[in-house]
Scaffold this active site. Structure first.
Site, short mmCIF file in Angstrom:
data_model
loop_
_atom_site.label_atom_id
_atom_site.label_comp_id
_atom_site.label_asym_id
_atom_site.label_seq_id
_atom_site.Cartn_x
_atom_site.Cartn_y
_atom_site.Cartn_z
N ASP A 8 0.87 -1.16 0.00
CA ASP A 8 0.00 0.00 0.00
C ASP A 8 0.92 1.22 0.00
O ASP A 8 2.12 1.12 0.27
CB ASP A 8 -0.92 -0.01 1.23
N ASP A 10 0.01 5.25 0.86
CA ASP A 10 -0.10 6.19 1.99
C ASP A 10 -0.18 5.41 3.29
O ASP A 10 -0.99 4.50 3.44
CB ASP A 10 -1.35 7.06 1.84
#
Ligand SMILES: [Mg+2]
Ligand SMILES: [Zn+2]
Length: 204
Positions: A8, A10
Site C-alpha cells: 500500500d 499512503d
C-alpha cells in the site's frame, strides 16, 4: 514466476496525511526507510508492486494527470535510496455521488480495496507467484484485499496502523498475520522468512 510484495502507498511508503489524503506532489513525504525497504525487496527477488486506492480522483480533488505527478514524486523519492517500483496500480473510483466529483469515476468498482481487481491485474501482467507473495498495508482494507487474494498479510503500525475497525461496524474485521513497526521491519521479515504459504484466502 516471481513472488511480489504488494505495498500500500499512503501510511506504508509515505506518510498518511489524513484529511482528504495526498492531493499533490508536495504532500508526499516518505516514511523513513521506505526506499531501502523497496530496494531490499527487489534485491531478494520480489517484484515491488504498489496497489493504492485513489478516491480523490472520484471526489474531484485530484485529476489523473495530477495523480501522475504524485506517483512521479513518490518514485523519485524512493529511488534516491535505491527503491525501484516495478508498477503502480491504482483505483480512481469511489461509490458515492458527491457534489464536485468526477461522475465517470463515481461508481462501485471491483478494484477499490478490499476489492481485488488491481491485484489480479498485476498477477496477470507479471505472472506473479501468488503463493509466495505478500501484502504490506496500514489499513484493514488492505488486509481484507490481501486475504481475499490468499496473500500473506503484514500490517504496519504507521499510518492507520490497522486500527480502522470503524470500517467494519457489523462484522469481524480482517486480521493481519503479523504486525510490524514499519515497512522496513516488515520487508526485513519477508526476505528472511520466504516460506511458501499458498493457503486459500478467506474472502473479506
Ligand atoms: Mg494506506
Ligand atoms: Zn476502482
Amino acid at each position: 514466476m516471481r513472488p511480489a510484495i504488494f505495498f500500500d502507498c499512503d501510511g506504508v511508503l509515505n506518510e498518511e496525511p489524513g484529511g482528504h489524503g495526498v492531493l499533490g506532489p508536495d504532500d508526499v513525504h516518505l516514511i523513513p526507510g521506505a526506499g531501502q525497504a523497496v530496494r531490499t525487496a527487489r534485491d531478494a527477488g520480489y517484484l515491488a508492486i504498489i496497489v493504492t486506492n485513489r478516491a480523490q480522483v472520484a471526489k474531484g480533488f485530484v485529476t489523473l494527470a495530477g495523480l501522475e505527478g504524485i506517483f512521479a514524486r513518490l518514485r523519485d523519492l524512493l529511488s534516491r535510496d535505491g527503491g525501484i517500483v516495478d508498477a503502480i496500480y491504482f483505483c480512481p473510483h469511489h461509490p458515492e455521488r458527491t457534489p464536485g466529483g468526477a461522475p465517470d469515476f463515481q461508481i462501485a468498482c471491483e478494484c477499490r480495496k478490499p476489492g481485488t481487481l488491481l491485484f489480479r491485474r498485476a498477477v496477470a501482467d507479471f505472472d506473479i507467484d501468488v503463493g509466495r507473495s505478500v501484502l504490506i498495508g496500514d489499513s484493514l482494507r488492505d488486509i481484507g484485499a490481501g486475504r481475499a487474494m490468499g496473500l500473506k498479510c503484514y500490517g504496519v503500525r504507521t499510518g492507520f496502523a490497522c486500527r480502522d475497525v470503524e470500517r467494519y461496524p457489523d462484522r469481524t474485521p480482517p486480521q493481519a498475520d503479523q504486525m510490524f513497526a514499519d515497512v522496513g521491519e516488515a520487508v526485513a521479515f519477508c526476505v528472511s522468512h520466504p516460506a511458501k504459504h499458498g493457503q486459500a484466502g478467506q474472502p473479506d
